[in-house]
Write a protein that holds these residues in place. Structure first.
Motif, PDB file in Angstrom:
ATOM      1  N   PRO A   1       8.817  84.879   7.061  1.00 31.20           N
ATOM      2  CA  PRO A   1       8.599  83.870   6.435  1.00 31.20           C
ATOM      3  C   PRO A   1       9.655  83.704   5.006  1.00 31.20           C
ATOM      4  CG  PRO A   1       6.971  85.835   5.817  1.00 31.20           C
ATOM      5  CD  PRO A   1       8.014  85.765   7.502  1.00 31.20           C
ATOM      6  N   ASN A   2       9.682  82.584   5.201  1.00 29.16           N
ATOM      7  CA  ASN A   2      11.506  82.394   3.777  1.00 29.16           C
ATOM      8  C   ASN A   2      10.294  82.110   2.683  1.00 29.16           C
ATOM      9  OD1 ASN A   2      12.892  81.355   5.565  1.00 29.16           O
ATOM     10  ND2 ASN A   2      12.229  79.995   6.667  1.00 29.16           N
ATOM     11  N   LEU A   3       9.999  83.400   1.576  1.00 28.62           N
ATOM     12  CA  LEU A   3       9.523  83.186   0.740  1.00 28.62           C
ATOM     13  C   LEU A   3      10.689  83.163  -1.137  1.00 28.62           C
ATOM     14  CD1 LEU A   3       8.144  87.357   0.820  1.00 28.62           C
ATOM     15  CD2 LEU A   3       6.776  84.442   1.570  1.00 28.62           C
ATOM     16  N   ILE A   4      11.724  83.219  -0.696  1.00 25.38           N
ATOM     17  CA  ILE A   4      12.833  82.915  -1.486  1.00 25.38           C
ATOM     18  C   ILE A   4      12.182  81.056  -1.832  1.00 25.38           C
ATOM     19  CG2 ILE A   4      15.026  81.996  -2.296  1.00 25.38           C
ATOM     20  CD1 ILE A   4      15.813  84.713  -0.719  1.00 25.38           C
ATOM     21  N   ALA A   5      12.381  80.211  -0.693  1.00 27.36           N
ATOM     22  CA  ALA A   5      11.651  78.451  -0.648  1.00 27.36           C
ATOM     23  C   ALA A   5       9.920  78.708  -1.579  1.00 27.36           C
ATOM     24  CB  ALA A   5      12.313  78.219   0.448  1.00 27.36           C
ATOM     25  N   ILE A   6       9.633  79.169  -0.843  1.00 29.48           N
ATOM     26  CA  ILE A   6       8.052  79.173  -1.457  1.00 29.48           C
ATOM     27  C   ILE A   6       7.862  79.547  -2.712  1.00 29.48           C
ATOM     28  CG2 ILE A   6       5.749  80.432  -1.559  1.00 29.48           C
ATOM     29  CD1 ILE A   6       6.510  80.302   1.849  1.00 29.48           C
ATOM     30  N   PHE A   7       8.978  80.658  -3.479  1.00 26.38           N
ATOM     31  CA  PHE A   7       8.607  81.110  -5.223  1.00 26.38           C
ATOM     32  C   PHE A   7       9.311  80.188  -5.842  1.00 26.38           C
ATOM     33  CE2 PHE A   7       6.163  84.210  -2.995  1.00 26.38           C
ATOM     34  CZ  PHE A   7       4.686  84.311  -3.413  1.00 26.38           C
ATOM     35  N   VAL A   8      10.604  79.503  -5.374  1.00 25.24           N
ATOM     36  CA  VAL A   8      11.299  79.297  -6.659  1.00 25.24           C
ATOM     37  C   VAL A   8      10.393  77.653  -6.025  1.00 25.24           C
ATOM     38  CG1 VAL A   8      13.629  77.430  -5.567  1.00 25.24           C
ATOM     39  CG2 VAL A   8      14.080  80.011  -5.540  1.00 25.24           C
ATOM     40  N   GLY A   9      10.026  77.439  -5.123  1.00 28.93           N
ATOM     41  CA  GLY A   9       9.186  75.651  -5.302  1.00 28.93           C
ATOM     42  C   GLY A   9       8.310  75.711  -5.842  1.00 28.93           C
ATOM     43  N   ILE A  10       7.294  76.365  -6.043  1.00 28.43           N
ATOM     44  CA  ILE A  10       6.337  76.855  -6.759  1.00 28.43           C
ATOM     45  C   ILE A  10       6.547  76.685  -8.511  1.00 28.43           C
ATOM     46  CG2 ILE A  10       4.080  78.578  -7.207  1.00 28.43           C
ATOM     47  CD1 ILE A  10       3.788  79.410  -4.565  1.00 28.43           C
TER      48      ILE A  10
END
Length: 559
Positions: free
Chosen positions: A378-387
């Motif tokens: 999972p690309n968690l950086i993109a998820i939480f940056v986006g949120i």
């Protein structure tokens, strides 16, 4: 046994988490039960929560507020990531007409709700809940609740009650409208399939293969590089050439010289095919296997782009043909085959078809990754940056003329907009936004299940009283009107005026209501992919408008 009593009936964090878990588990289990071939799925969590809330089960207030908002954010963000890549492309060509029809469904639903508000005197907050249930749109419910809380500092449980009352017949109403349109126009499903199959053969965007014989004297003795300069405005890739003198097949290079009666293997699309055929010579029918004879070492393979550093890089910058003698002929992105033009930006998760030697294949694999294991991470950086960016965007006040309070996209609209933008343009900023379908589905289902559980438990206290003593039965009637009128009007217009194929129209009707159970019915009935394509075409814009209109109704009428 005090600890057990506190866990089951207390007000602590442990009790709240346990109650949410039990509500979700029971709701999903019961949601699998089909009634007349239709199941409510995860939405049944809401009704289990209402039942438990009615019998006195309560959540810790702070835990409930956090869970509800965070669950909503996870849900809308994952929805945005799913629909984002196709959001802008869905507005072009035939998708524009379908989206305009879907906008008509949304607009008529809003107008019907406003008319009912003035005729019945029902508060707009309640009417927005009924509207969200009638169109089976949970993010709209969440957006309305959050906007009302920001606007007044208080919550209105009738929003959720209206949603819960209208939702079941909302699903039934969508399917009923499909049956009515089918009966009115006496639709023959087999005939509709034949028409679609014929249109698919004329698709102007899908990649196609051509075998051409060089007959144009203007290209005799010219290199492929020189030919490309003359055709550079057209999307095509010359993969292999066959020498007319020796019948040897070779990978195409920019310095390959063309002679009369040479044959070339071209990947292009139907839009550019006539120009390329006329410029080169004539088309000849050859099986693809003839372009890879057994006695040569020329092979074709498909690789997956998994190296994050390639995200956003143009295909031509890899110089696979110049450095390794390899030709990329196609790029498959989210199931769509595209011509592998040099200017095409790559994205993690793309599947590229490469033609060349065995040694070259090893070089290509080293370059692009081709690691399914890496792709599954999972690309968690993109998820939480986006949120984070979504919450920031959703908190920005926007002043509009005629509205007394500034408009905010809120915790529902902000993450949705950012997710759509990042999933489409994130590669330009070296941000890997790819997630596997299963990971996205997990995120989405966890988010919506938590949100529905909290909403249901919170609304359970007054549900029965609303139905029995506050006119809840009439709300069902209002919901049926909001469901049927827009769908029948637009469905009739689409079929009679716009000549939309009925299989596509069923997908349009389900997508304009963002309703997966209706899509499942349409897919099973039509047994054709066009229903899913129609659904996916209008879903992104419809989802965005459902969230936005729910907020605007609250802002206009509840200030």
């Amino acid at each position: 046994m005090q600890w057990l009593n506190e866990l089951l009936f207390g007000t602590g964090v442990g009790h709240s988490i346990l109650l949410v878990a039990v509500t979700i588990a029971l709701g999903i289990w019961l949601g699998k039960v089909k009634i007349f071939g239709v199941s409510l799925g995860v939405t049944f969590v809401l009704f289990v929560g209402i039942i438990l809330g009615h019998f006195g089960m309560h959540l810790n207030h702070d835990v409930q507020h956090f869970f509800k908002e965070f669950g909503l954010i996870l849900f809308v963000y994952s929805v945005g990531m799913q629909v984002g890549p196709g959001f802008f492309s869905s507005l072009r060509k035939g998708g524009l007409m379908l989206n305009m029809l879907a906008v008509g469904v949304v607009s008529l639903g809003v107008v019907t709700s406003i008319v009912l508000h003035f005729v019945t005197g029902l508060p707009m907050s309640t009417m927005v809940g009924i509207l969200s249930g009638a169109v089976t749109n949970t993010p709209g419910l969440g957006a309305a609740e959050q906007t009302l809380h920001d606007l007044t500092g208080a919550s209105d449980p009738t929003i959720t009650l209206g949603y819960a009352v209208a939702y079941p017949l909302g699903v039934v109403g969508i399917i009923t409208s499909m049956l009515i349109i089918r009966a009115i126009f006496r639709i023959n499903m087999d005939r509709e399939k034949e028409v679609l199959d014929h249109l698919e053969q004329e698709d102007e965007t899908q990649a196609m293969a051509l075998s051409l014989v060089v007959k144009n004297p203007a290209v005799f003795s010219k290199t492929l590089g020189e030919v490309h300069q003359l055709l550079k405005k057209h999307d095509y890739v010359i993969s292999r050439t066959m020498d007319s003198r020796t019948n040897n097949i070779s990978p195409a290079h920019s310095d390959t010289v063309l002679h009369e009666d040479d044959r070339i293997f071209v990947i292009t699309n139907p839009q550019n095919a006539p120009m390329i055929i006329n410029f080169i010579g004539t088309e000849v029918q050859m099986d693809r296997k003839q372009w890879i004879p057994n006695e040569t070492n020329l092979i074709s393979r498909r690789f997956i782009v998994t190296k994050s550093e390639l995200n956003g890089r143009k295909l031509g910058s890899l110089q696979l043909r110049k450095l390794h003698g390899m030709n990329v002929t196609r790029v498959n992105r989210a199931g769509v085959e595209m011509v592998a033009s040099a200017s095409l930006p790559l994205q993690v998760g793309d599947r590229i078809t490469v033609v060349g030697s065995e040694v070259g294949m090893q070089k290509v694999e080293e370059l692009i990754g081709n690691s399914v294991k890496r792709l599954n991470e999972p690309n968690l950086i993109a998820i939480f940056v986006g949120i984070g960016l979504g919450i920031l965007l959703g908190s920005i006040p926007i002043i509009l003329p005629g509205i007394p309070q500034p408009v905010k996209l809120g915790l529902a609209g902000g993450p949705l907009v950012v997710a759509i933008l990042l999933s489409r343009f994130g590669y330009r900023y070296k941000l890997v936004t790819y997630t596997t379908p299963s990971a996205n589905l997990m995120l989405r289902e966890v988010g919506i299940a938590i949100f529905l559980a909290c909403v249901g438990i919170g609304a359970g206290d007054g549900f029965v009283d609303t139905i029995v003593n506050k006119g809840g039965f009439t709300w069902v009637g209002y919901g049926i009107l909001i469901t049927l009128l827009p769908l029948l009007i637009i469905g009739f217009t689409a079929r009679k005026g716009c000549k939309v194929n009925f299989l596509t129209l069923m997908g349009l009707m389900a997508g304009s209501m963002t309703d997966p159970p209706a899509l499942a019915y349409a897919t099973n009935t039509g047994n054709h992919d066009s229903s899913a394509v129609g659904y996916a075409t209008v879903y992104p814009l419809t989802m965005f408008l459902r969230v936005l209109t729910a907020q605007l109704l609250i802002l206009f009428f509840c200030s």
